[in-house]
Motif scaffolding. Structure first.
Motif, PDB file in Angstrom:
ATOM      1  N   UNK A 338      29.693  50.893  32.122  1.00 59.22           N
ATOM      2  CA  UNK A 338      29.939  49.761  32.312  1.00 59.22           C
ATOM      3  C   UNK A 338      30.866  49.356  33.489  1.00 59.22           C
ATOM      4  N   UNK A 339      30.928  48.069  34.037  1.00 60.33           N
ATOM      5  CA  UNK A 339      31.646  47.877  35.219  1.00 60.33           C
ATOM      6  C   UNK A 339      31.044  46.768  35.956  1.00 60.33           C
ATOM      7  N   UNK A 369      40.908  51.465  26.281  1.00 61.20           N
ATOM      8  CA  UNK A 369      41.147  50.220  27.013  1.00 61.20           C
ATOM      9  C   UNK A 369      39.918  49.587  27.635  1.00 61.20           C
ATOM     10  N   UNK A 370      40.092  48.282  27.644  1.00 65.00           N
ATOM     11  CA  UNK A 370      38.822  47.522  28.146  1.00 65.00           C
ATOM     12  C   UNK A 370      39.430  46.287  29.342  1.00 65.00           C
ATOM     13  N   UNK A 371      38.967  46.202  30.277  1.00 70.26           N
ATOM     14  CA  UNK A 371      39.230  45.125  31.234  1.00 70.26           C
ATOM     15  C   UNK A 371      38.496  44.067  30.783  1.00 70.26           C
ATOM     16  N   UNK A 372      38.905  42.802  30.619  1.00 69.02           N
ATOM     17  CA  UNK A 372      38.383  41.536  30.300  1.00 69.02           C
ATOM     18  C   UNK A 372      38.302  40.580  31.614  1.00 69.02           C
ATOM     19  N   UNK A 465      38.014  53.431  30.970  1.00 59.64           N
ATOM     20  CA  UNK A 465      37.956  52.018  30.309  1.00 59.64           C
ATOM     21  C   UNK A 465      36.596  51.544  30.451  1.00 59.64           C
ATOM     22  N   UNK A 466      36.380  50.542  29.515  1.00 60.23           N
ATOM     23  CA  UNK A 466      35.241  49.720  29.640  1.00 60.23           C
ATOM     24  C   UNK A 466      35.540  48.319  30.292  1.00 60.23           C
ATOM     25  N   UNK A 467      34.335  47.502  30.809  1.00 57.18           N
ATOM     26  CA  UNK A 467      34.558  46.343  31.309  1.00 57.18           C
ATOM     27  C   UNK A 467      33.651  45.467  30.465  1.00 57.18           C
ATOM     28  N   UNK A 468      34.406  44.254  29.913  1.00 58.13           N
ATOM     29  CA  UNK A 468      33.826  43.425  29.164  1.00 58.13           C
ATOM     30  C   UNK A 468      34.020  41.869  29.948  1.00 58.13           C
TER      31      UNK A 468
END
Length: 733
Positions: A338-339, A369-372, A465-468
């Protein structure tokens, strides 16, 4: 440099197995080198920003011939198979018209013709004067008044003789203009039908634009309501009766067609309540849920009584879908993490990036962790240009960008939710399916590009981290957030749907840890198109720092039926969610924070570990400071939790950092030093073992990379990230 290539994708976010299409048009040579890249920094490197791209193999990459593809802006409603020719061989048409302001161009209200082209009968407004046009012949009437509903009755008999009647209200009577000049040979061509049976020959009818080979032209800026074709001439008394009917009702009048624009307001059709039932399809986002002639101030919610909302507001520059043919379609493989990714398009010295996000696989194990990514804010600010009122206050914002030049050359790309249509009404909808020149790396350091600073910082921390994204959060709700321990926001998560807000609130209640790394967040309620287009809508109701005002009675979203406006005015303050809320904005330079006495609280020790100075962020990309642009402060009266710690507050803002208008009950005297104009860094724990940390400033992210991340802004952010990712629960004091 003149940009010669521009593109867009049909999706904001995708998962493995999803298909995404890439669309582009060229304004120079068609030969284009296309590739797939992953972006981990979006700033312009020529200005010292962080920009990182990594090329990824893709089967569609290579040299591609991309054609020039025009965009035809303008909203309209279209019906096929219309039986407009009455039994007496004439055409008898009625419509209600409202204009906000006169637009000094020729604009089409109705366009009627055969399905296979040829002559057309059309109704125009030119300098607010109605005209019936067929070929080169035009029959004109008296001017109509702006901001006042007017009924137009158009009768053309079988020989082409025209009668135009109009009335601003039935009690004022109908003004009638008779002409004895026939419409001429073109009328005969239009009127003739195969086999000589005019009444049996179906036509196509457009409202709000002229039909030019299936493309809108001379598009209208204004409202139309209840267009209808009758089977004979209405008497004046019947015209008054028609005025008083509710939308969609015909009171026994001989209607072949009567289109009810109050029907299916959240959809993409309008029903024909006449005998022939030829429903309209709605194209290019005319504004729905707008007041019609029946609105009298007693109803403000169209879902309660839609008869007050029988109009559509058409716009000559509205665009929902550029309808460009794609140069590539791609099914996302399972092996890409993801990214943030982009299709990169290069022509000689000109390039463009078409960004999109790859979400994690549904069955994949989630990291802590995820970046929104605030994709709703990206759509809200789509194609934003500096408005004159801002440039007057902040001269440094007058700098002309490549994107500004492109938008001036191509206004058909359409605006975002900060723009106005040519008639002065606000842009309520913003669509992904067209070029968005500031949803690009290397654009001005705002929103999308500024969020690249957070992505670059996450990369250098070494944490997984993931990206959502916002759009995925709206689609999937709390299921998207469940399993993550830490959510990191972007710099400006300003626009939130109810589904998004409820998901975040529920996730926090389950023990989530939120890092709010921006300012002016959780501010406007929006609605997403229920038809799945990723288009968003805003209603700027009553209050708030805003670029335009919604009309009275038009505060409820057409997409969702919900009351629009500030979340603060809807009883869900940002302070109660993240401890801070919008305080002030100013673009004349940023400043720093200073630690408060409360920073000595042992509960905050992990945040300040390794930080030696009481001055925080006196450096960065935004005018040499981490506190600026748009800032938030704590306010215990507005819901900041009583146990929250204000760790640091900004100071020494310049005179152009102005208090948000919703904060004021009266005008603030000029020149006064306002103690409420500040950014507060806030921390608090939640009852379920979670926590919230907020920076209170859009400019914070611009200071992260200073001195190769060897600074107290990056240190504090990383301290919070790692403690929040630790499974040890937080405890209420």
């Amino acid at each position: 440099m003149t940009k010669t290539i521009v593109g867009y994708a049909n999706r904001l976010s995708v998962r493995s197995g999803d298909e995404i299409a890439f669309h582009a048009s060229t304004y120079g040579s068609g030969a284009t080198d296309v590739s797939l890249v992953r972006l981990t920094g979006c700033d312009d490197p020529d200005d010292g920003g962080i920009f990182e791209e990594t090329e990824i193999a893709a089967e569609w990459a290579g040299r591609v011939e991309i054609p020039h593809q025009p965009i035809f802006a303008g909203s309209y409603a279209a019906a096929d198979g219309v039986r407009a020719i009455a039994g007496d061989g004439g055409i008898h048409f009625a419509v209600f018209v409202w204009q906000n302001e006169w637009v000094n161009s020729r604009q089409c209200l109705m366009s009627l013709g055969r399905n296979k082209g040829g002559a057309r009968l059309e109704l125009y407004l030119e300098n607010n004067v109605p005209q019936v046009v067929c070929g080169d012949t035009a029959v004109t009437s008296r001017p109509i008044s702006p901001r006042r509903w007017t009924l137009l009755l158009i009768d053309v008999d079988a020989s082409g003789q025209v009668s135009i009647r109009q009335a601003p209200a039935p009690e004022h009577g109908l003004e009638m203009l008779h002409t004895h000049a026939p419409l001429g040979d073109v009328w005969n061509d239009f009127h003739s039908a195969p086999g000589g049976d005019e009444s049996a020959s179906p036509l196509e009818c457009w409202f709000g634009a002229a039909n030019r080979d299936g493309r809108p032209a001379h598009a209208f800026d204004g409202k139309l309501e209840q267009p209808a074709f009758f089977d004979r001439v209405l008497r004046d008394s019947e015209a008054g009766l028609y005025w008083n009917t509710a939308p969609g009702e015909h009171a026994g009048l001989p209607c072949n067609h009567l289109w009810d624009f109050a029907s299916h307001i959240s959809g993409q059709v309008a029903e024909d309540r006449g005998g022939a039932s030829r429903h309209c399809r709605i194209v290019n986002l005319p504004t729905r849920a707008v007041c019609g002639r029946k609105w009298d101030g007693t109803v403000h919610d169209w879902t309660v009584d839609s008869s007050h909302y029988g109009a559509m507001h058409f716009h000559s520059n509205a665009i929902a879908d550029a309808e460009w043919k794609p140069f590539a379609r791609w099914t996302v493989p399972a092996d890409l993490p993801s990214g943030l990714y982009a299709a990169k398009l290069v022509q000689s010295e000109s390039d463009d990036y078409v960004p999109f996000y790859i979400l994690p696989q549904l069955d994949a194990a989630k990291p802590a962790i995820a970046f929104l990514a605030p994709t709703a804010s990206y759509l809200a600010y789509a194609n934003f240009c500096i408005q004159p009122q801002f440039a007057a206050l902040y001269p440094q914002m007058r700098e002309d960008t490549e994107g500004d030049a492109l938008l001036r050359a191509h206004p058909e790309f359409g605006g975002g939710l900060y723009d106005m249509h040519p008639d002065g009404s606000g842009v309520h909808y913003s669509s992904l399916h067209r070029p968005i020149v500031n949803f690009r790396p290397k654009a001005s350091n705002w929103a999308f590009t500024a969020d690249g600073d957070i992505i670059a910082w996450l990369e250098q921390t070494g944490e997984t981290y993931d990206t959502i994204t916002d759009d995925a959060l709206h689609r999937e709700g709390i299921d998207l957030l469940d399993g993550y321990q830490v959510i990191v926001t972007g710099t400006h998560p300003e626009y939130w749907s109810t589904t998004m807000m409820e998901a975040l609130e529920a996730w926090l209640a389950r023990g989530g840890r939120l890092m709010y790394m921006g300012g002016n967040g959780f501010y406007w309620r929006i609605a997403f198109d229920p038809n799945g287009t990723d288009c968003i809508e805003v209603r700027r109701a009553e209050d708030g720092t805003r670029a335009w005002l919604s009309e009275p009675g038009e505060y409820y979203h057409s997409f969702s039926g919900e009351l629009g406006g500030l979340w603060r005015r809807l009883g869900r303050t940002p302070q109660s969610l993240v401890g801070v809320g919008f305080s002030a904005q100013g673009f004349g330079g940023s400043t720093h924070y200073r630690l408060t006495e409360a920073a000595a609280d042992p509960r905050a020790a992990f945040i300040l570990e390794g930080v030696e100075s009481e001055v925080i962020g006196d450096f960065g990309a935004h005018g040499d400071g981490a506190a600026g642009e748009e800032i938030d402060r704590a306010d215990f009266a507005l819901g900041t939790p009583a146990h929250a710690i204000v760790i640091a507050s900004s100071e020494k803002h310049n005179a152009l950092m102005l208090r948000a208008k919703e904060e004021l009950l009266q005008t603030m005297p000029p020149g006064i030093e306002d103690p409420e104009v500040r950014a507060d860094m806030v921390f608090f724990e939640t009852a379920s073992g979670g926590a919230v940390w907020s920076t209170g400033s859009i400019a914070w992210a611009g200071s992260l990379a200073h001195n190769d991340y060897g600074n107290n802004v990056a240190r504090i952010s990383t301290n919070v990230l790692r403690r929040f990712a630790d499974e040890e629960p937080f405890r209420l004091p």
